[in-house]
Design a protein around this motif. Structure first.
Motif, PDB file in Angstrom:
ATOM      1  N   ILE A 243      70.556  12.612  52.950  1.00  0.00           N
ATOM      2  CA  ILE A 243      71.779  11.958  52.471  1.00  0.00           C
ATOM      3  C   ILE A 243      71.477  11.054  51.282  1.00  0.00           C
ATOM      4  CG2 ILE A 243      73.571  10.290  53.088  1.00  0.00           C
ATOM      5  CD1 ILE A 243      73.362  11.498  55.984  1.00  0.00           C
ATOM      6  N   ALA A 244      70.424  10.241  51.391  1.00  0.00           N
ATOM      7  CA  ALA A 244      70.058   9.372  50.269  1.00  0.00           C
ATOM      8  C   ALA A 244      69.680  10.214  49.051  1.00  0.00           C
ATOM      9  CB  ALA A 244      68.900   8.455  50.668  1.00  0.00           C
ATOM     10  N   GLY A 245      68.937  11.303  49.277  1.00  0.00           N
ATOM     11  CA  GLY A 245      68.539  12.173  48.183  1.00  0.00           C
ATOM     12  C   GLY A 245      69.730  12.848  47.527  1.00  0.00           C
ATOM     13  N   PHE A 246      70.657  13.317  48.338  1.00  0.00           N
ATOM     14  CA  PHE A 246      71.843  13.996  47.803  1.00  0.00           C
ATOM     15  C   PHE A 246      72.680  13.042  46.954  1.00  0.00           C
ATOM     16  CE2 PHE A 246      76.362  15.131  48.289  1.00  0.00           C
ATOM     17  CZ  PHE A 246      76.354  16.397  47.711  1.00  0.00           C
ATOM     18  N   LEU A 247      72.945  11.853  47.469  1.00  0.00           N
ATOM     19  CA  LEU A 247      73.805  10.915  46.752  1.00  0.00           C
ATOM     20  C   LEU A 247      73.170  10.436  45.451  1.00  0.00           C
ATOM     21  CD1 LEU A 247      75.273   8.837  49.724  1.00  0.00           C
ATOM     22  CD2 LEU A 247      76.476  10.516  48.308  1.00  0.00           C
ATOM     23  N   VAL A 248      71.873  10.155  45.472  1.00  0.00           N
ATOM     24  CA  VAL A 248      71.239   9.686  44.235  1.00  0.00           C
ATOM     25  C   VAL A 248      71.103  10.835  43.241  1.00  0.00           C
ATOM     26  CG1 VAL A 248      68.777  10.004  44.784  1.00  0.00           C
ATOM     27  CG2 VAL A 248      69.486   8.125  43.316  1.00  0.00           C
ATOM     28  N   ALA A 249      70.929  12.065  43.727  1.00  0.00           N
ATOM     29  CA  ALA A 249      70.896  13.213  42.817  1.00  0.00           C
ATOM     30  C   ALA A 249      72.247  13.395  42.126  1.00  0.00           C
ATOM     31  CB  ALA A 249      70.510  14.483  43.570  1.00  0.00           C
ATOM     32  N   ILE A 250      73.330  13.146  42.848  1.00  0.00           N
ATOM     33  CA  ILE A 250      74.670  13.305  42.290  1.00  0.00           C
ATOM     34  C   ILE A 250      74.900  12.332  41.131  1.00  0.00           C
ATOM     35  CG2 ILE A 250      77.134  12.923  42.797  1.00  0.00           C
ATOM     36  CD1 ILE A 250      76.039  15.625  43.757  1.00  0.00           C
ATOM     37  N   ILE A 251      74.338  11.128  41.217  1.00  0.00           N
ATOM     38  CA  ILE A 251      74.535  10.150  40.138  1.00  0.00           C
ATOM     39  C   ILE A 251      73.375  10.153  39.147  1.00  0.00           C
ATOM     40  CG2 ILE A 251      75.977   8.685  41.600  1.00  0.00           C
ATOM     41  CD1 ILE A 251      73.555   6.705  41.702  1.00  0.00           C
ATOM     42  N   ALA A 252      72.505  11.153  39.228  1.00  0.00           N
ATOM     43  CA  ALA A 252      71.301  11.164  38.378  1.00  0.00           C
ATOM     44  C   ALA A 252      71.580  11.727  36.995  1.00  0.00           C
ATOM     45  CB  ALA A 252      70.181  11.948  39.062  1.00  0.00           C
ATOM     46  N   TRP A 253      72.394  11.008  36.254  1.00  0.00           N
ATOM     47  CA  TRP A 253      72.527  11.328  34.827  1.00  0.00           C
ATOM     48  C   TRP A 253      72.735  10.007  34.093  1.00  0.00           C
ATOM     49  CZ3 TRP A 253      76.987  11.143  37.609  1.00  0.00           C
ATOM     50  CH2 TRP A 253      78.190  10.788  36.963  1.00  0.00           C
ATOM     51  N   GLY A 254      72.172   9.952  32.872  1.00  0.00           N
ATOM     52  CA  GLY A 254      72.223   8.718  32.107  1.00  0.00           C
ATOM     53  C   GLY A 254      70.899   7.980  32.174  1.00  0.00           C
ATOM     54  N   ASN A 255      70.956   6.683  31.990  1.00  0.00           N
ATOM     55  CA  ASN A 255      69.777   5.828  31.982  1.00  0.00           C
ATOM     56  C   ASN A 255      69.079   5.801  33.338  1.00  0.00           C
ATOM     57  OD1 ASN A 255      68.719   2.867  32.555  1.00  0.00           O
ATOM     58  ND2 ASN A 255      68.468   3.260  30.364  1.00  0.00           N
ATOM     59  N   ARG A 256      67.778   6.069  33.340  1.00  0.00           N
ATOM     60  CA  ARG A 256      67.050   6.155  34.617  1.00  0.00           C
ATOM     61  C   ARG A 256      67.061   4.828  35.383  1.00  0.00           C
ATOM     62  NH1 ARG A 256      61.643   9.451  35.122  1.00  0.00           N
ATOM     63  NH2 ARG A 256      62.584  11.477  35.481  1.00  0.00           N
ATOM     64  N   LYS A 257      66.916   3.723  34.668  1.00  0.00           N
ATOM     65  CA  LYS A 257      66.936   2.422  35.332  1.00  0.00           C
ATOM     66  C   LYS A 257      68.274   2.193  36.011  1.00  0.00           C
ATOM     67  CE  LYS A 257      66.082  -2.519  34.543  1.00  0.00           C
ATOM     68  NZ  LYS A 257      65.737  -3.560  33.527  1.00  0.00           N
ATOM     69  N   SER A 258      69.355   2.570  35.347  1.00  0.00           N
ATOM     70  CA  SER A 258      70.691   2.428  35.926  1.00  0.00           C
ATOM     71  C   SER A 258      70.855   3.329  37.147  1.00  0.00           C
ATOM     72  CB  SER A 258      71.750   2.763  34.869  1.00  0.00           C
ATOM     73  OG  SER A 258      73.045   2.721  35.420  1.00  0.00           O
ATOM     74  N   ILE A 259      70.329   4.550  37.075  1.00  0.00           N
ATOM     75  CA  ILE A 259      70.399   5.470  38.220  1.00  0.00           C
ATOM     76  C   ILE A 259      69.715   4.860  39.434  1.00  0.00           C
ATOM     77  CG2 ILE A 259      69.649   7.712  39.119  1.00  0.00           C
ATOM     78  CD1 ILE A 259      69.755   8.713  36.150  1.00  0.00           C
ATOM     79  N   ILE A 260      68.517   4.332  39.222  1.00  0.00           N
ATOM     80  CA  ILE A 260      67.747   3.755  40.329  1.00  0.00           C
ATOM     81  C   ILE A 260      68.434   2.505  40.873  1.00  0.00           C
ATOM     82  CG2 ILE A 260      65.563   2.634  40.912  1.00  0.00           C
ATOM     83  CD1 ILE A 260      64.272   4.633  38.847  1.00  0.00           C
ATOM     84  N   ASN A 261      68.945   1.653  39.988  1.00  0.00           N
ATOM     85  CA  ASN A 261      69.644   0.445  40.442  1.00  0.00           C
ATOM     86  C   ASN A 261      70.863   0.807  41.282  1.00  0.00           C
ATOM     87  OD1 ASN A 261      67.860  -1.294  39.200  1.00  0.00           O
ATOM     88  ND2 ASN A 261      69.087  -1.546  37.343  1.00  0.00           N
ATOM     89  N   ASN A 262      71.636   1.786  40.828  1.00  0.00           N
ATOM     90  CA  ASN A 262      72.828   2.185  41.580  1.00  0.00           C
ATOM     91  C   ASN A 262      72.460   2.965  42.837  1.00  0.00           C
ATOM     92  OD1 ASN A 262      74.930   0.979  40.098  1.00  0.00           O
ATOM     93  ND2 ASN A 262      74.795   2.567  38.520  1.00  0.00           N
ATOM     94  N   GLY A 263      71.331   3.682  42.815  1.00  0.00           N
ATOM     95  CA  GLY A 263      70.840   4.315  44.034  1.00  0.00           C
ATOM     96  C   GLY A 263      70.510   3.286  45.090  1.00  0.00           C
ATOM     97  N   ASN A 264      69.860   2.210  44.682  1.00  0.00           N
ATOM     98  CA  ASN A 264      69.552   1.129  45.630  1.00  0.00           C
ATOM     99  C   ASN A 264      70.823   0.425  46.108  1.00  0.00           C
ATOM    100  OD1 ASN A 264      66.659   1.154  45.923  1.00  0.00           O
ATOM    101  ND2 ASN A 264      66.493   0.430  43.820  1.00  0.00           N
ATOM    102  N   ARG A 265      71.819   0.339  45.222  1.00  0.00           N
ATOM    103  CA  ARG A 265      73.091  -0.242  45.639  1.00  0.00           C
ATOM    104  C   ARG A 265      73.768   0.625  46.694  1.00  0.00           C
ATOM    105  NH1 ARG A 265      78.402  -1.490  41.879  1.00  0.00           N
ATOM    106  NH2 ARG A 265      79.587  -2.613  43.484  1.00  0.00           N
ATOM    107  N   LEU A 266      73.658   1.940  46.553  1.00  0.00           N
ATOM    108  CA  LEU A 266      74.191   2.841  47.575  1.00  0.00           C
ATOM    109  C   LEU A 266      73.529   2.581  48.926  1.00  0.00           C
ATOM    110  CD1 LEU A 266      74.427   6.260  45.691  1.00  0.00           C
ATOM    111  CD2 LEU A 266      76.336   4.959  46.637  1.00  0.00           C
TER     112      LEU A 266
END
Length: 254
Positions: free
Chosen positions: A42-65
């Motif tokens: 589930i964590a992998g799927f959700l972070v993969a879905i938002i994995a476009w754009g700035n990598r730092k932003s992706i990781i920050n928002n992944g942690n927010r999820l």
């Protein structure tokens, strides 16, 4: 380079870039917080879905999820209802917002309650040498509940000629057996030989320079062409070359 030289070159680059030292700058770090299979999925799927754009932003928002889900994705999904939607207020990653996230949580709950989870769905529709049709059927099932039309754009469909980079990346994480500790390899019902390369601007440009890909667009037809080329180099684990192509593009400006 001839084919033998190309394989030797790319194999060396796989060894160089398929290492855990790059995890700190990669979204794959998000599901690495967990050991339970369903939490990783589930964590992998959700972070993969938002994995476009700035990598730092992706990781920050992944942690927010993860914070939103109380660092227990599977438990949160299984008990989620729209009464809890306040937890999602203000979440946004580029065009993916709280409305999209709420639907994704409900759809994931439906898949785990009614269809035995993510692996079961992809495995059910997989073909001998490809998962691209499975992605198409997964999207149909995922959006089988009432939803806003805008939310559908967040999952691509290879049968509509999309490269489906993010879903192919997620599948690589789940399926590929990796002795170096990068990919999880927790889905045993699907073979790494069925995977497709997560094609993006970096891997596409490098593949063209190496003569592995001739199609100019990064679309489903390009994925098929690259799949064919990579499977001549390693029919068992063709997507290991994603590390080589991406590394050459991002870190070496090849």
């Amino acid at each position: 380079m001839n084919k033998i030289e190309l394989k030797l070159f790319l194999d060396e680059k796989v060894v160089q870039y398929n290492t855990t030292q790059f995890i700190d700058t990669d979204p794959i770090q998000i599901p690495r917080h967990f050991s339970l299979k369903e939490d990783i999925e589930i964590a992998g799927f959700l972070v993969a879905i938002i994995a476009w754009g700035n990598r730092k932003s992706i990781i920050n928002n992944g942690n927010r999820l993860l914070t939103i889900m109380g660092n227990s994705p599977y438990d949160f999904i299984m008990s989620y209802s729209e009464k809890q939607s306040d937890y999602l207020n203000g979440f946004v990653h580029r065009t993916f917002n709280e409305v999209d996230l709420s639907y994704f949580l409900k759809a994931l709950q439906h898949i785990y309650l009614k269809h035995d989870g993510l692996e079961s769905v992809f495995s059910k529709y997989s073909e001998t040498r490809s998962l691209q049709s499975a992605i198409h059927h997964f999207k149909q099932l995922f959006f089988s509940l009432p939803h806003s039309a805008r939310t559908q754009k967040h999952i691509s469909d290879p049968l509509k000629n999309s490269a489906a980079k993010r879903i192919n990346m997620f599948l690589r994480w789940m399926v590929r057996k990796d002795t170096t500790g990068v990919d999880f390899g927790i889905w045993n019902s699907i073979s790494p030989a069925q995977l497709s390369c997560p094609l993006d601007v970096h891997s596409g440009n490098v593949a063209r320079k190496l003569g592995l890909l001739h199609r100019k667009q990064n679309d489903a037809k390009a994925v098929q062409e690259l799949d064919k080329a990579l499977r001549t180099l390693d029919p068992v684990d063709p997507v290991k070359y994603d590390f080589a192509l991406f590394g050459l593009g991002v870190f070496e400006n090849f």
